[in-house]
Design a protein around this motif. Structure first.
Motif, PDB file in Angstrom:
ATOM      1  N   ALA A 206       0.829  -1.204   0.000  1.00 30.95           N
ATOM      2  CA  ALA A 206       0.000   0.000   0.000  1.00 30.95           C
ATOM      3  C   ALA A 206       0.864   1.256   0.000  1.00 30.95           C
ATOM      4  O   ALA A 206       0.549   2.241  -0.681  1.00 30.95           O
ATOM      5  N   ASP A 207       1.965   1.222   0.741  1.00 29.40           N
ATOM      6  CA  ASP A 207       2.878   2.377   0.761  1.00 29.40           C
ATOM      7  C   ASP A 207       3.454   2.635  -0.618  1.00 29.40           C
ATOM      8  O   ASP A 207       3.710   3.784  -0.997  1.00 29.40           O
ATOM      9  N   LEU A 208       3.667   1.564  -1.373  1.00 29.52           N
ATOM     10  CA  LEU A 208       4.245   1.689  -2.710  1.00 29.52           C
ATOM     11  C   LEU A 208       3.174   1.813  -3.793  1.00 29.52           C
ATOM     12  O   LEU A 208       3.513   1.919  -4.981  1.00 29.52           O
ATOM     13  N   GLU A 209       1.906   1.781  -3.384  1.00 29.24           N
ATOM     14  CA  GLU A 209       0.769   1.903  -4.310  1.00 29.24           C
ATOM     15  C   GLU A 209       0.798   0.818  -5.387  1.00 29.24           C
ATOM     16  O   GLU A 209       0.580   1.057  -6.573  1.00 29.24           O
ATOM     17  N   ILE A 210       1.083  -0.417  -4.944  1.00 33.17           N
ATOM     18  CA  ILE A 210       1.099  -1.566  -5.846  1.00 33.17           C
ATOM     19  C   ILE A 210      -0.048  -2.496  -5.479  1.00 33.17           C
ATOM     20  O   ILE A 210      -0.122  -2.960  -4.331  1.00 33.17           O
ATOM     21  N   PRO A 211      -0.938  -2.796  -6.395  1.00 34.20           N
ATOM     22  CA  PRO A 211      -2.038  -3.733  -6.108  1.00 34.20           C
ATOM     23  C   PRO A 211      -1.508  -5.132  -5.797  1.00 34.20           C
ATOM     24  O   PRO A 211      -0.577  -5.613  -6.452  1.00 34.20           O
ATOM     25  N   ALA A 212      -2.110  -5.776  -4.813  1.00 36.78           N
ATOM     26  CA  ALA A 212      -1.669  -7.113  -4.426  1.00 36.78           C
ATOM     27  C   ALA A 212      -1.826  -8.110  -5.565  1.00 36.78           C
ATOM     28  O   ALA A 212      -1.107  -9.117  -5.626  1.00 36.78           O
ATOM     29  N   ALA A 213      -2.719  -7.862  -6.497  1.00 34.47           N
ATOM     30  CA  ALA A 213      -2.943  -8.796  -7.605  1.00 34.47           C
ATOM     31  C   ALA A 213      -1.750  -8.882  -8.544  1.00 34.47           C
ATOM     32  O   ALA A 213      -1.646  -9.835  -9.322  1.00 34.47           O
ATOM     33  N   LEU A 214      -0.839  -7.906  -8.479  1.00 32.19           N
ATOM     34  CA  LEU A 214       0.310  -7.899  -9.380  1.00 32.19           C
ATOM     35  C   LEU A 214       1.508  -8.657  -8.822  1.00 32.19           C
ATOM     36  O   LEU A 214       2.516  -8.799  -9.515  1.00 32.19           O
ATOM     37  N   VAL A 215       1.420  -9.123  -7.587  1.00 34.90           N
ATOM     38  CA  VAL A 215       2.553  -9.811  -6.968  1.00 34.90           C
ATOM     39  C   VAL A 215       2.091 -11.154  -6.410  1.00 34.90           C
ATOM     40  O   VAL A 215       0.939 -11.537  -6.551  1.00 34.90           O
ATOM     41  N   GLY A 216       3.036 -11.846  -5.761  1.00 35.83           N
ATOM     42  CA  GLY A 216       2.694 -13.121  -5.162  1.00 35.83           C
ATOM     43  C   GLY A 216       2.483 -14.216  -6.191  1.00 35.83           C
ATOM     44  O   GLY A 216       2.708 -14.037  -7.389  1.00 35.83           O
ATOM     45  N   THR A 217       2.026 -15.353  -5.722  1.00 37.03           N
ATOM     46  CA  THR A 217       1.803 -16.488  -6.611  1.00 37.03           C
ATOM     47  C   THR A 217       0.767 -16.168  -7.685  1.00 37.03           C
ATOM     48  O   THR A 217       0.919 -16.539  -8.851  1.00 37.03           O
ATOM     49  N   GLY A 218      -0.287 -15.444  -7.295  1.00 38.02           N
ATOM     50  CA  GLY A 218      -1.336 -15.109  -8.242  1.00 38.02           C
ATOM     51  C   GLY A 218      -0.885 -14.174  -9.345  1.00 38.02           C
ATOM     52  O   GLY A 218      -1.403 -14.226 -10.464  1.00 38.02           O
ATOM     53  N   GLY A 219       0.086 -13.307  -9.042  1.00 33.06           N
ATOM     54  CA  GLY A 219       0.556 -12.361 -10.046  1.00 33.06           C
ATOM     55  C   GLY A 219       1.798 -12.797 -10.775  1.00 33.06           C
ATOM     56  O   GLY A 219       2.334 -12.059 -11.611  1.00 33.06           O
ATOM     57  N   ALA A 220       2.278 -14.000 -10.484  1.00 32.92           N
ATOM     58  CA  ALA A 220       3.520 -14.487 -11.098  1.00 32.92           C
ATOM     59  C   ALA A 220       3.317 -14.843 -12.561  1.00 32.92           C
ATOM     60  O   ALA A 220       2.261 -15.355 -12.952  1.00 32.92           O
ATOM     61  N   ALA A 221       4.328 -14.572 -13.369  1.00 35.23           N
ATOM     62  CA  ALA A 221       4.288 -14.935 -14.786  1.00 35.23           C
ATOM     63  C   ALA A 221       4.719 -16.374 -15.005  1.00 35.23           C
ATOM     64  O   ALA A 221       4.614 -16.901 -16.112  1.00 35.23           O
ATOM     65  N   THR A 222       5.222 -17.012 -13.953  1.00 26.69           N
ATOM     66  CA  THR A 222       5.642 -18.406 -14.032  1.00 26.69           C
ATOM     67  C   THR A 222       4.896 -19.212 -12.975  1.00 26.69           C
ATOM     68  O   THR A 222       4.367 -18.656 -12.008  1.00 26.69           O
ATOM     69  N   GLU A 223       4.867 -20.510 -13.145  1.00 26.28           N
ATOM     70  CA  GLU A 223       4.160 -21.390 -12.207  1.00 26.28           C
ATOM     71  C   GLU A 223       5.018 -22.611 -11.906  1.00 26.28           C
ATOM     72  O   GLU A 223       5.576 -23.232 -12.822  1.00 26.28           O
ATOM     73  N   VAL A 224       5.145 -22.942 -10.633  1.00 27.17           N
ATOM     74  CA  VAL A 224       5.848 -24.155 -10.218  1.00 27.17           C
ATOM     75  C   VAL A 224       4.838 -25.301 -10.231  1.00 27.17           C
ATOM     76  O   VAL A 224       3.847 -25.278  -9.505  1.00 27.17           O
ATOM     77  N   LEU A 225       5.077 -26.287 -11.067  1.00 28.80           N
ATOM     78  CA  LEU A 225       4.129 -27.384 -11.224  1.00 28.80           C
ATOM     79  C   LEU A 225       4.325 -28.475 -10.180  1.00 28.80           C
ATOM     80  O   LEU A 225       3.362 -29.143  -9.790  1.00 28.80           O
ATOM     81  N   ALA A 226       5.558 -28.691  -9.740  1.00 32.06           N
ATOM     82  CA  ALA A 226       5.807 -29.758  -8.773  1.00 32.06           C
ATOM     83  C   ALA A 226       7.103 -29.486  -8.027  1.00 32.06           C
ATOM     84  O   ALA A 226       8.004 -28.817  -8.545  1.00 32.06           O
ATOM     85  N   VAL A 227       7.179 -29.988  -6.814  1.00 32.57           N
ATOM     86  CA  VAL A 227       8.387 -29.886  -5.996  1.00 32.57           C
ATOM     87  C   VAL A 227       8.658 -31.265  -5.426  1.00 32.57           C
ATOM     88  O   VAL A 227       7.758 -31.910  -4.869  1.00 32.57           O
ATOM     89  N   ARG A 228       9.876 -31.739  -5.597  1.00 41.22           N
ATOM     90  CA  ARG A 228      10.220 -33.055  -5.061  1.00 41.22           C
ATOM     91  C   ARG A 228      11.647 -33.019  -4.544  1.00 41.22           C
ATOM     92  O   ARG A 228      12.481 -32.253  -5.046  1.00 41.22           O
ATOM     93  N   PRO A 229      11.968 -33.819  -3.532  1.00 42.48           N
ATOM     94  CA  PRO A 229      13.336 -33.830  -3.011  1.00 42.48           C
ATOM     95  C   PRO A 229      14.324 -34.393  -4.020  1.00 42.48           C
ATOM     96  O   PRO A 229      13.953 -35.190  -4.892  1.00 42.48           O
TER      97      PRO A 229
END
Length: 259
Positions: A206-229
Motif C-alpha cells: 500500500a505504501d508503494l501503491e502496488i495492487p496485491a494482484a500484481l505480486v505473489g503467486t497469483g501475479g507471477a508470470a511463471t508457475e511451479v508445477l511440482a516440488v520433489r526432493p
C-alpha cells in the motif's frame, strides 16, 4: 551521491528448504542469511563512501520478517539506513513482480547509484538487475569486477572471454558486481552494536501503491508445477587397477557416452 544497495535474504546452504501449499519457497520457515553475492555489493558501496564519493548508503530488501537479519548484517558492515518491503501478499513473487516492487521502492529512495550482486545464491535470477533498471529507465552495467565514480559517471571494468572491458555510464545508473570485485569485510563488534541503532523503515504494498494482484503467486508470470526432493546420490563405480584399469576405464566412459 546517494547509493542504494539491493540485498536479499536467502536460505543457508545447509538448510532444508520448506515449501508452502502453493509450492512457493517458505522463506520465513527456513534458516537464512544475507546472500553472499550481495555482500560484494555492500562492500563496493562502503568503499565508495570511504573514498568520499557517497554521502549516504541505504539498503533495500523485499522479503519476510526474517529478512531483517540480512538487513542488520549489511548495516553492521557499514551504511546508514535500510528499507524492508514487508507484505504477506509478496509470498511467491517471481522475478517480474519482484522487479516491480524493488523499482517502486527505489523511486521513493531517490538514489543516484544502485548496486547489487550479479545474482542471488538461491534462484540465481541474474536477470533481475536489468529488469529493475529497465523499469526505472536507468543504464544497467552488469558483471562489474571494479567500480568507481568520477565526474557524474560510473566507470566499471568487467572481464569477458576475450578481453577486459571498461564501461562508462552517466549517473543515475544501476551496477551489478561479481565476486571478483573485492573481498567483503566482516562486521566488527562495534559495527554490530551500531547497526541496532540505525533506522530500518518498513514499507507495505500500500505504501508503494502496488495492487496485491500484481505480486505473489497469483501475479507471477511463471508457475511451479511440482516440488520433489533431490534423489539420493548413488554409489560410484570403483575401478581397481589390476593391470587392465585403462581399458576398463575407457569401456566405462564409452558406456556412459563420455567419450
Amino acid at each position: 551521491m546517494k547509493i542504494a544497495v539491493l540485498i536479499k535474504y536467502v536460505p543457508e546452504a545447509t538448510a532444508t528448504w520448506r515449501f508452502a501449499e502453493d509450492r512457493a519457497l517458505d522463506r520465513d520457515g527456513v534458516e537464512g542469511r544475507l546472500s553472499e553475492l550481495d555482500e560484494y555489493a555492500v562492500e563496493q558501496a562502503i568503499r565508495l563512501a570511504e573514498a568520499g564519493a557517497a554521502t549516504e548508503i541505504g539498503y533495500l530488501t523485499m522479503g519476510p520478517a526474517r529478512a531483517a537479519d540480512a538487513v542488520r548484517k549489511a548495516l553492521a558492515m557499514g551504511g546508514d539506513r535500510a528499507v524492508h518491503v514487508l507484505d504477506d501478499a509478496l509470498h511467491g513473487s517471481d522475478a517480474v513482480s519482484t522487479s516491480l516492487v524493488l523499482a517502486a521502492a527505489l523511486r521513493r529512495m531517490a538514489a543516484d547509484l544502485v548496486i547489487c550482486g550479479m545474482a542471488s545464491t538461491d534462484a540465481e535470477m541474474a536477470v533481475l538487475p536489468v529488469m529493475v533498471a529497465d523499469r526505472l529507465g536507468l543504464p544497467a552495467v552488469v558483471n562489474a569486477a571494479t567500480l568507481r565514480v568520477e565526474d557524474g559517471t560510473v566507470i566499471v571494468e568487467r572481464d569477458t572471454d576475450d578481453a577486459t572491458e571498461e564501461v562508462v555510464a552517466p549517473l543515475p545508473a544501476l551496477v551489478s558486481v561479481t565476486d571478483r570485485s573485492g573481498e567483503a569485510r566482516y562486521p566488527s563488534f562495534k559495527g554490530i552494536v551500531a547497526a541496532k541503532k540505525k533506522p530500518v523503515t518498513t514499507w507495505s504494498l500500500a505504501d508503494l501503491e502496488i495492487p496485491a494482484a500484481l505480486v505473489g503467486t497469483g501475479g507471477a508470470a511463471t508457475e511451479v508445477l511440482a516440488v520433489r526432493p533431490r534423489p539420493p546420490r548413488e554409489a560410484g563405480t570403483v575401478i581397481t587397477d589390476e593391470g587392465d584399469a585403462a581399458a576398463r576405464l575407457a569401456d566405462f566412459l564409452a558406456a556412459n557416452k563420455l567419450l
